[in-house]
Design a protein around this motif. Structure first.
Motif, PDB file in Angstrom:
ATOM      1  N   ALA A  81      28.770  31.588  47.061  1.00 61.15           N
ATOM      2  CA  ALA A  81      28.710  33.774  46.942  1.00 61.15           C
ATOM      3  C   ALA A  81      29.475  33.989  47.600  1.00 61.15           C
ATOM      4  CB  ALA A  81      27.386  33.718  47.480  1.00 61.15           C
ATOM      5  N   TYR A  82      30.283  33.813  48.079  1.00 60.00           N
ATOM      6  CA  TYR A  82      31.811  34.478  48.407  1.00 60.00           C
ATOM      7  C   TYR A  82      32.517  35.176  47.773  1.00 60.00           C
ATOM      8  CZ  TYR A  82      28.300  33.899  52.674  1.00 60.00           C
ATOM      9  OH  TYR A  82      26.747  34.229  53.584  1.00 60.00           O
ATOM     10  N   CYS A  83      34.126  34.476  48.580  1.00 53.90           N
ATOM     11  CA  CYS A  83      34.928  35.210  48.294  1.00 53.90           C
ATOM     12  C   CYS A  83      35.882  34.506  46.849  1.00 53.90           C
ATOM     13  CB  CYS A  83      36.336  34.758  48.851  1.00 53.90           C
ATOM     14  SG  CYS A  83      37.003  33.008  49.347  1.00 53.90           S
ATOM     15  N   GLY A  84      36.589  35.007  45.946  1.00 54.28           N
ATOM     16  CA  GLY A  84      37.328  34.729  44.549  1.00 54.28           C
ATOM     17  C   GLY A  84      37.688  33.355  44.867  1.00 54.28           C
ATOM     18  N   VAL A  85      37.989  32.690  45.940  1.00 56.75           N
ATOM     19  CA  VAL A  85      38.353  31.242  46.290  1.00 56.75           C
ATOM     20  C   VAL A  85      36.997  29.735  44.483  1.00 56.75           C
ATOM     21  CG1 VAL A  85      38.588  28.999  46.437  1.00 56.75           C
ATOM     22  CG2 VAL A  85      39.388  30.716  47.619  1.00 56.75           C
ATOM     23  N   GLY A  86      35.819  30.809  44.508  1.00 53.78           N
ATOM     24  CA  GLY A  86      35.230  29.912  43.678  1.00 53.78           C
ATOM     25  C   GLY A  86      34.966  28.139  44.405  1.00 53.78           C
ATOM     26  N   SER A 105      47.405  36.881  42.015  1.00 56.31           N
ATOM     27  CA  SER A 105      46.649  37.916  42.519  1.00 56.31           C
ATOM     28  C   SER A 105      45.577  37.288  43.090  1.00 56.31           C
ATOM     29  CB  SER A 105      46.279  38.797  42.152  1.00 56.31           C
ATOM     30  OG  SER A 105      45.631  39.117  42.353  1.00 56.31           O
ATOM     31  N   ILE A 106      44.980  37.310  44.535  1.00 55.20           N
ATOM     32  CA  ILE A 106      44.197  36.164  44.805  1.00 55.20           C
ATOM     33  C   ILE A 106      42.891  37.131  45.465  1.00 55.20           C
ATOM     34  CG2 ILE A 106      44.471  35.833  48.209  1.00 55.20           C
ATOM     35  CD1 ILE A 106      43.280  32.512  46.545  1.00 55.20           C
ATOM     36  N   THR A 107      41.782  36.844  44.797  1.00 56.85           N
ATOM     37  CA  THR A 107      41.101  38.027  44.539  1.00 56.85           C
ATOM     38  C   THR A 107      39.446  37.926  45.603  1.00 56.85           C
ATOM     39  OG1 THR A 107      39.246  37.087  43.177  1.00 56.85           O
ATOM     40  CG2 THR A 107      41.223  38.740  41.571  1.00 56.85           C
ATOM     41  N   GLY A 108      38.857  39.357  46.585  1.00 63.29           N
ATOM     42  CA  GLY A 108      37.787  39.063  47.064  1.00 63.29           C
ATOM     43  C   GLY A 108      36.420  38.523  46.625  1.00 63.29           C
ATOM     44  N   GLN A 109      36.690  38.726  45.472  1.00 68.71           N
ATOM     45  CA  GLN A 109      34.855  39.197  45.151  1.00 68.71           C
ATOM     46  C   GLN A 109      34.112  36.680  44.531  1.00 68.71           C
ATOM     47  OE1 GLN A 109      31.813  41.993  45.775  1.00 68.71           O
ATOM     48  NE2 GLN A 109      33.974  43.221  45.089  1.00 68.71           N
ATOM     49  N   PRO A 110      33.580  36.755  44.674  1.00 63.22           N
ATOM     50  CA  PRO A 110      32.898  35.556  44.172  1.00 63.22           C
ATOM     51  C   PRO A 110      33.326  35.391  42.223  1.00 63.22           C
ATOM     52  CG  PRO A 110      30.950  36.606  44.572  1.00 63.22           C
ATOM     53  CD  PRO A 110      32.209  37.421  45.103  1.00 63.22           C
ATOM     54  N   ASN A 111      32.542  37.198  42.250  1.00 59.95           N
ATOM     55  CA  ASN A 111      33.111  37.478  40.573  1.00 59.95           C
ATOM     56  C   ASN A 111      33.939  38.582  39.584  1.00 59.95           C
ATOM     57  OD1 ASN A 111      32.148  36.003  37.508  1.00 59.95           O
ATOM     58  ND2 ASN A 111      30.929  37.343  37.172  1.00 59.95           N
ATOM     59  N   ALA A 112      34.966  39.062  40.449  1.00 58.76           N
ATOM     60  CA  ALA A 112      35.382  40.035  40.564  1.00 58.76           C
ATOM     61  C   ALA A 112      36.308  39.274  39.185  1.00 58.76           C
ATOM     62  CB  ALA A 112      37.119  40.774  41.401  1.00 58.76           C
ATOM     63  N   MET A 113      36.912  38.323  38.778  1.00 54.06           N
ATOM     64  CA  MET A 113      37.747  38.272  37.701  1.00 54.06           C
ATOM     65  C   MET A 113      36.782  38.437  36.464  1.00 54.06           C
ATOM     66  SD  MET A 113      40.570  37.795  38.542  1.00 54.06           S
ATOM     67  CE  MET A 113      41.127  36.280  37.297  1.00 54.06           C
ATOM     68  N   GLY A 114      35.426  37.540  36.865  1.00 48.54           N
ATOM     69  CA  GLY A 114      34.167  37.907  35.865  1.00 48.54           C
ATOM     70  C   GLY A 114      34.011  39.408  35.271  1.00 48.54           C
ATOM     71  N   GLY A 115      33.655  40.209  36.247  1.00 45.53           N
ATOM     72  CA  GLY A 115      33.557  41.880  35.947  1.00 45.53           C
ATOM     73  C   GLY A 115      34.734  42.017  34.695  1.00 45.53           C
ATOM     74  N   ARG A 116      35.705  41.553  35.436  1.00 46.30           N
ATOM     75  CA  ARG A 116      37.828  41.924  34.643  1.00 46.30           C
ATOM     76  C   ARG A 116      37.370  41.590  33.003  1.00 46.30           C
ATOM     77  NH1 ARG A 116      41.945  40.662  39.786  1.00 46.30           N
ATOM     78  NH2 ARG A 116      43.272  40.191  38.577  1.00 46.30           N
ATOM     79  N   GLU A 117      37.166  40.741  32.918  1.00 45.62           N
ATOM     80  CA  GLU A 117      36.794  40.258  31.974  1.00 45.62           C
ATOM     81  C   GLU A 117      36.184  40.733  30.842  1.00 45.62           C
ATOM     82  OE1 GLU A 117      38.297  35.884  33.990  1.00 45.62           O
ATOM     83  OE2 GLU A 117      36.020  35.716  33.137  1.00 45.62           O
ATOM     84  N   VAL A 118      34.812  40.816  31.436  1.00 45.37           N
ATOM     85  CA  VAL A 118      33.244  42.065  30.031  1.00 45.37           C
ATOM     86  C   VAL A 118      34.000  42.592  30.699  1.00 45.37           C
ATOM     87  CG1 VAL A 118      31.970  40.097  31.095  1.00 45.37           C
ATOM     88  CG2 VAL A 118      31.915  41.779  32.033  1.00 45.37           C
ATOM     89  N   GLY A 119      34.748  44.008  30.722  1.00 43.66           N
ATOM     90  CA  GLY A 119      34.753  45.397  31.053  1.00 43.66           C
ATOM     91  C   GLY A 119      34.196  45.870  31.617  1.00 43.66           C
ATOM     92  N   VAL A 143      30.827  32.768  37.113  1.00 44.46           N
ATOM     93  CA  VAL A 143      31.210  33.382  37.465  1.00 44.46           C
ATOM     94  C   VAL A 143      32.855  32.273  37.582  1.00 44.46           C
ATOM     95  CG1 VAL A 143      29.769  33.972  39.586  1.00 44.46           C
ATOM     96  CG2 VAL A 143      31.381  32.216  39.534  1.00 44.46           C
ATOM     97  N   THR A 144      33.808  33.918  37.788  1.00 46.49           N
ATOM     98  CA  THR A 144      35.135  33.308  37.292  1.00 46.49           C
ATOM     99  C   THR A 144      35.994  33.502  38.078  1.00 46.49           C
ATOM    100  OG1 THR A 144      35.264  33.758  35.004  1.00 46.49           O
ATOM    101  CG2 THR A 144      36.932  33.234  35.763  1.00 46.49           C
ATOM    102  N   ASN A 145      36.621  32.223  39.494  1.00 46.60           N
ATOM    103  CA  ASN A 145      37.453  32.611  40.340  1.00 46.60           C
ATOM    104  C   ASN A 145      38.668  33.153  39.403  1.00 46.60           C
ATOM    105  OD1 ASN A 145      39.363  29.806  38.737  1.00 46.60           O
ATOM    106  ND2 ASN A 145      39.028  28.837  40.482  1.00 46.60           N
ATOM    107  N   SER A 146      39.810  33.058  41.548  1.00 40.84           N
ATOM    108  CA  SER A 146      41.166  33.373  40.950  1.00 40.84           C
ATOM    109  C   SER A 146      42.155  32.618  40.176  1.00 40.84           C
ATOM    110  CB  SER A 146      42.276  33.493  42.527  1.00 40.84           C
ATOM    111  OG  SER A 146      41.034  34.365  43.271  1.00 40.84           O
ATOM    112  N   GLU A 147      41.877  31.623  39.501  1.00 41.71           N
ATOM    113  CA  GLU A 147      42.304  30.995  38.671  1.00 41.71           C
ATOM    114  C   GLU A 147      41.686  30.916  37.498  1.00 41.71           C
ATOM    115  OE1 GLU A 147      43.154  27.185  39.387  1.00 41.71           O
ATOM    116  OE2 GLU A 147      40.963  26.425  39.814  1.00 41.71           O
ATOM    117  N   ARG A 148      41.341  32.001  37.407  1.00 43.19           N
ATOM    118  CA  ARG A 148      40.618  31.816  35.841  1.00 43.19           C
ATOM    119  C   ARG A 148      39.802  30.660  35.437  1.00 43.19           C
ATOM    120  NH1 ARG A 148      44.242  29.857  32.572  1.00 43.19           N
ATOM    121  NH2 ARG A 148      46.151  30.037  34.247  1.00 43.19           N
ATOM    122  N   ARG A 149      39.409  30.550  36.341  1.00 43.01           N
ATOM    123  CA  ARG A 149      38.491  29.217  36.684  1.00 43.01           C
ATOM    124  C   ARG A 149      37.384  29.681  36.265  1.00 43.01           C
ATOM    125  NH1 ARG A 149      39.287  23.515  36.207  1.00 43.01           N
ATOM    126  NH2 ARG A 149      41.299  24.155  37.627  1.00 43.01           N
TER     127      ARG A 149
END
Length: 892
Positions: free
Chosen positions: A16-21, A330-344, A455-461
Motif C-alpha cells: 500500500a505504500y510507495c511506487g515500487v509496487g 522516474s521513480i514515483t512516490g505512491q502505490p498508484n501514482a502511475m495508475g492515476g496518470r494512466e486513467v487521466g 495498481v501500476t508501479n514505477s516500471e509500468r507493471r
C-alpha cells in the motif's frame, strides 16, 4: 520477526505504500491478526519488503476507523449520504456551471476507483476539475516526459537499474524512500563492484552513504549541472549522431543553449568543487550503460520540469535510452501514482494517456463513453484548485483518500478554504484527519486489505491489490461510492458495473480504441477477462496490445509519440535561487523519514514504525545550532512568512550551513504544531503545476519552555493546553513528549495526563524533576517524567513496561533498567526491533561490519534501510565500545 512464512491460504496482493509496487502475501487469522510476507514470485521485489511493508499487518485494525456515513457529525444511512453528495453536486452545476465543482483524489486509490471518478467528472459533469495528490510528487516527470516523448512514458525497467554500470541518483533518498529497489541496486553492486553510484542531493542521506561520489549541490541548481553535462558529452564527441539525426529534433538549439556551461561555470552555480563536477562528467562520458534515476528532489521544484528535461536531453544526445542498462528513470512516490496518470487522474489529461487538448482524443473518449459532454480544456491543478476553493469559484468539493490540509503548500490557507467551501464531502478510511474534520459529509471507504483492483508501479507493471479482509462496518470501495453518486445524478447505465473487473475491462477496451500504435498506453490485450481471470491476473508490464507483441522498453529505435514521431530536445534554463530574506535566512527542505508515510494515518498505527522516529524534528547544522543557542534535543520554532511550527532539534552535519530539513508526516492529530507545509510557499512549476516543496525560506529560534516531559499510558493521553506535544503508539498504549511554560503543580499535571490521582512518585524541587507512576493490580498503567530540560530516561524501556508487571517502583521511577536488564536504546532496525545500544554491545563483542551485526542481531537483513545507521554507529563507537559491551552484556 519482520515477516513470516506465507500460509497456505495467503492472498497475493500489492503493498500500500510507495511506487515500487512490491508483491505481498497476506494471511488473515481467526484472531483478527494478519501475517505479512514478501511474495517471492513478484518481479518487483522477489520476496523482499521494507520496514513499512513488513509492518502492514499491524495497521489493519479497526480502531480509529470511519465505519459509517455521517452528515454534520451524525451517523446516517448510505442513501442519505449519497443523496446529499449527488444533490449538492447536481444543484451546484445547475446554478453555477460544471467548473464550480471539483474532485481532489489520491495515488492511494486503485486504478478502477480513479477511472470511475475521471469518467464522472470529464465525461458526464463536463469539467476537468479533478486533480490528485500525485500532482505533489510526480507531475513534473509527466510534463517532462510529454515535452520530450510526446506522452507520459517511462522508457525503462527496474532491471536497467541492476544492469547499469553507472547509476546517477538525483534528488532521491532511495535507501529510505524506495528501499527495496535500493537493495536490488546494492546487490547488483556487490556482485559487480565496478558499478558506480553518484548521488546528486543537497543533503547527506542514507543513500549518499553508498555513493562513490556525492554531489552536494545548492538546491535547485540541477539544471545547471545537467546542462553542463550535455555540453561536455557533445565536446567529448559522444553524440550518437545516427540516433539523434534519425530520431530526434531540437538538438542544435539545446546544444547552443549549453555552450557557455563549462566545468568552472557549473561549479560556480552549483557550489560544487570543480574537481567533483569534472569527475562526474568523466564518469558519465566513459559509461555507456548509464541510468539516471530521479525523484522528489527533482520533481518538487519550481523548475522541476526543466530538471527532468535537462536529464532526458543527456540521454537523447548519447542514444542511451530504451536499451538494457540505460535511460532516464522516474521513480514515483505512491502505490498508484502511475495508475492515476494512466486513467487521466490529472486535471490536464484524459484517460489512457490521451490529451485533453487534442480534439481527436476527446472524440475517442466521448464516443467510447457515450458521454453527454467531454471536458475540452484542462482543469485546475492542485494548488490553483484550492485557490479556487478559497476564493469561492469552487462551491462543491469531494476529497478522496488524501489530506490536503497537511500535504499542500501554504496548508493554513488550504484549511481556510476547506472551512469556507459551501459543500465538502470526504471519503476516507480513518475517523479523524485534519481535512476530514471540516467535512459536511463523511463517507467510509474500504482500506488496503479490504478493496479489490489494480495498481501500476514505477516500471509500468500492473499488479492486483486483492481483498483478504471483509469490509468493516458500512465501508464501501471508492469506485462503488462514485458510481452510486453518478447514478443518483442521472447517469444510470454508464456507471452500472457489477464489480471492479467490469470497470477494468471497460478501461482496457478504451485503451485500444482507435489506437494504431499512435499512443503508448494500450492494455487492450487484457480486456475480455472473466471475473475469475481478472481475480487471477498476474503482474504484467504495459503495453499489452491485443494481438501484438509486448514491449519492455521504449525508444531504443525512436518511435516517439510527438507529432513528428521524433524525440524532442528541450531548451532548459538553469535557475539561480533567489536570495534569502534577511529575516528568513535559512533554506527549508521537507520530505520523508524512513518508517513513516504521508500523514501517518497508516504507519502511525504501528508502534515499531514509530519507534525509529516518533517525534517531529528539524535537522540543523552544528554551527547554525551554536549560533542560535540551540542544543541537541532542544525544542525549536521554525517559521516562515506564513506561520511557525515547533519541533525537536536534530543537530547534524547531514544538512549544510543555512539549510533546514523538516519531515512532512506530523499533523494536528499527532503533534501540537508540526504541520510543516503551513510554512511552504505555494510556488509551483509553471509547466507542471507541481509545488516547490523542497525549497522555502525560514528562520529558527529556540523555543523556551519551563518544563519538559515524557508520558506513557495505557489510556488516551489528553493534551489540554500544553504548548508542545507529540504522540506515538507504543506497545500497550501511547507515548507523548511534551513541554509547557511552567512547573506550577507537577502532581496535578501528572494526574491530568494519566487520568488518576492514585500515583506513586518523587519530586526533587531543587533539581526541578518529578516522576510519577500509576500502577493497578501490579501492572504499570502509566508514567510521567518531568524536568527543566528534555527528560533523560530510556523511552524504549519505559514504554515497554506498559501493561506489564512492575519490576519495582524504584526501577520505574528511575526510567532505566537495572543492571541485569540491558537497555536496547533507541530503535535502529524497525524490522527486528534492534536498538542502538545492542549494536554498540555487539561491536564491543567483536562485530566489526554491518554484516557481522546482521549475523548476530538480524538488524539490516530485511529491508536494509537501517544499514547506513548501523555503519555510522560502528564508525563512532571507538573507545566507548568496551565499556558499552560490559554494561550491556547478558548476565548469568
Amino acid at each position: 520477526m519482520a515477516t513470516v512464512p506465507a500460509a497456505a491460504n495467503a492472498v497475493a496482493t500489492t503493498c500500500a505504500y510507495c511506487g515500487v509496487g512490491c508483491g505481498v502475501l497476506a494471511t488473515a487469522h481467526r484472531d483478527g491478526t494478519v501475517s505479512i510476507a514478501g511474495d517471492p514470485t513478484h518481479p518487483s521485489n522477489f520476496g523482499r519488503l521494507c520496514s513499512k511493508g513488513s509492518a502492514l499487518g499491524e495497521t489493519v485494525g479497526l480502531e480509529d476507523r470511519l465505519l459509517h456515513p455521517e452528515i454534520g457529525g451524525r451517523r446516517v444511512s448510505w442513501d442519505a449520504a449519497l443523496d446529499a453528495v449527488a444533490d449538492a453536486f447536481g444543484r451546484t452545476v445547475a446554478e453555477h456551471g460544471p467548473d464550480s465543482v471539483a474532485l481532489y483524489v489520491s495515488g492511494q486509490l486503485l486504478t478502477e476507483d480513479y477511472y470511475v471518478a475521471n469518467k464522472l467528472m470529464k465525461g458526464f459533469i463536463g469539467t476537468a476539475n479533478i486533480d490528485t495528490n500525485s500532482r505533489l510528487c510526480m507531475a513534473s516527470s509527466v510534463a517532462g516526459h510529454r515535452r520530450a516523448f510526446g506522452t507520459d512514458t517511462v522508457p525503462g525497467t527496474y532491471e536497467d537499474l541492476e544492469a547499469a554500470d553507472l547509476l546517477v541518483l538525483v534528488g532521491s533518498n532511495m535507501a529510505w524512500c524506495h528501499p527495496v529497489i535500493f537493495q536490488r541496486i546494492a546487490a547488483a553492486k556487490a556482485a559487480r563492484p565496478e558499478v558506480r553510484i553518484v548521488v546528486v542531493d543537497p543533503r547527506a542521506t542514507a543513500t549518499t552513504v553508498a555513493a562513490d561520489l556525492h554531489l552536494k549541490l545548492k538546491p535547485d541548481t540541477d539544471v545547471a549541472l545537467f546542462t553542463g553535462l550535455l555540453k561536455h558529452l557533445a565536446d567529448a564527441a559522444l553524440t550518437d549522431t545516427g540516433y539523434v539525426e534519425a530520431h530526434t529534433e531540437g538538438w542544435h538549439a539545446a546544444l547552443a543553449n549549453a555552450a557557455g556551461w563549462t566545468v568552472d561555470r557549473v561549479a560556480e552555480e552549483t557550489g560544487l568543487a570543480p574537481s567533483d563536477v569534472a569527475a562526474f562528467f568523466a564518469m558519465v562520458a566513459a559509461t555507456e550503460r548509464t541510468v539516471t534515476v530521479y525523484s522528489q528532489g527533482v520533481n518538487q521544484s519550481a523548475c522541476g520540469t526543466d530538471k527532468v528535461n535537462a536529464i532526458i536531453n543527456t540521454h537523447l544526445l548519447t542514444g542511451r535510452i530504451g536499451r538494457v542498462g540505460t535511460g532516464p528513470f522516474s521513480i514515483t512516490g505512491q502505490p498508484n501514482a502511475m495508475g492515476g496518470r494512466e486513467v487521466g487522474g490529472l486535471a490536464n489529461m484524459l484517460a489512457c494517456h490521451m490529451d485533453i487538448e487534442d480534439a481527436a482524443h476527446r472524440r475517442i473518449v466521448k464516443s467510447f463513453w457515450n458521454a453527454p459532454v467531454i471536458a475540452d480544456k484542462a482543469g485546475l491543478k492542485a494548488v490553483e484548485l484550492f485557490d479556487a476553493v478559497h476564493d469561492g469559484r469552487i462551491k462543491a468539493l469531494w476529497v478522496m483518500a488524501t489530506n490536503p490540509a497537511d500535504s499542500l503548500p501554504d496548508a493554513g490557507r488550504v484549511e481556510e478554504a476547506l472551512k469556507r467551501v459551501p459543500f465538502l464531502a470526504v471519503s476516507d478510511v480513518v475517523a479523524a484527519t485534519d481535512t476530514l474534520r471540516h467535512a459536511h459529509v463523511k463517507l467510509p471507504a474500504a482500506g488496503w486489505g479490504e478493496k479489490d483492483g489494480t495498481v501500476t508501479n514505477s516500471e509500468r507493471r500492473i499488479s492486483r491489490q486483492r481483498a483478504f479482509l471483509p469490509l468493516p462496518g458500512e465501508a464501501r470501495p471508492d469506485w462503488q461510492i462514485v458510481a452510486d453518486v453518478a447514478q443518483r445524478m442521472g447517469f444510470g447505465e454508464a456507471f452500472a458495473w457489477s464489480g471492479p473487473h467490469e470497470v477494468f475491462d471497460e478501461y482496457a477496451r478504451l485503451s485500444g480504441a482507435q489506437n494504431d500504435d499512435s499512443r503508448d498506453f494500450d492494455i487492450s490485450g487484457l480486456a475480455g477477462k472473466s471475473e475469475a481471470a481478472y481475480a487471477d491476473m498476474a503482474p504484467v508490464q504495459w503495453p499489452v496490445r491485443a494481438g501484438g507483441a509486448p514491449a519492455t522498453r521504449f525508444f531504443a529505435k525512436g518511435g516517439f509519440y510527438t507529432p513528428s514521431r521524433r524525440g524532442r530536445f528541450v531548451v532548459t534554463v538553469p535557475q539561480t535561487p533567489a536570495a534569502k530574506p534577511r529575516r528568513f535566512p535559512f533554506t527549508l527542505n521537507t520530505g520523508r523519514v524512513r518508517d513513516h508515510w504521508h500523514t501517518m494515518t497508516r504507519t502511525g498505527r504501528s508502534q515499531r514504525l514509530s519507534a525509529h522516529m516518533g517525534e517531529p524534528f528539524v535537522e540543523i547544522h552544528p554551527s547554525d545550532a551554536a549560533a542560535y543557542g540551540i542544543g541537541a534535543a532542544d525544542l525549536v520554532a521554525v517559521s516562515s512568512p506564513r506561520g511557525a511550527v515547533v519541533v525537536r532539534a536534530l543537530v547534524t552535519d547531514r544538512v549544510d550551513e543555512g539549510a533546514l530539513f523538516v519531515p512532512m508526516h506530523w499533523t494536528d492529530q499527532t503533534s501540537a504544531n508540526a504541520r510543516v507545509d503551513r510554512l511552504v510557499e505555494a510556488k509551483v512549476d509553471p509547466v507542471s503545476g507541481q509545488p516547490a516543496l523542497k525549497f522555502s525560506v525560514a528562520r529558527v529560534e529556540r523555543f523556551e519552555a519551563g518544563v519538559f516531559g515524557y508520558a506513557v499510558s495505557t489510556r488516551p493521553i489528553p493534551t489540554g493546553d500544553l504548548a508542545y506535544w507529540a504522540k506515538a503508539r507504543v506497545a500497550g498504549g501511547t507515548a507523548m513528549e511534551f513541554a509547557d511554560a511552567d512547573t506550577a503543580d507537577a502532581r496535578a499535571l501528572a494526574e491530568e495526563l494519566l487520568g488518576t490521582k492514585d500515583l506513586v512518585g518523587v519530586i526533587d524541587a531543587a533539581a526541578g524533576t518529578a516522576r510519577f507512576a500509576a500502577i493497578a493490580d501490579g501492572r504499570l498503567t502509566g508514567a510521567v517524567f518531568l524536568a527543566r530540560q528534555p527528560v533523560a530516561v530510556s523511552r524504549s524501556f519505559v514504554s515497554g513496561l506498559l501493561g506489564e508487571p512492575v519490576p519495582g517502583v524504584s526501577v520505574v521511577l528511575a526510567g532505566r533498567p537495572g543492571a541485569d536488564q540491558p537497555d536496547p536504546g533507541p530503535t535502529i532496525c524497525s524490522c527486528f526491533r534492534v536498538g542502538a545500544n545492542q549494536i554498540v554491545a555487539a561491536a564491543g563483542c567483536g562485530a566489526r561490519t554491518v554484516a557481522d551485526i546482521g549475523e548476530r542481531l538480524q538488524a539490516g537483513t530485511n529491508c536494509g534501510s537501517c544499514r547506513n545507521e548501523i555503519a555510522r554507529i560502528l564508525l563512532s563507537v571507538g573507545e566507548k565500545t568496551d565499556e558499552a559491551a560490559r554494561q550491556l552484556a547478558p548476565t548469568g
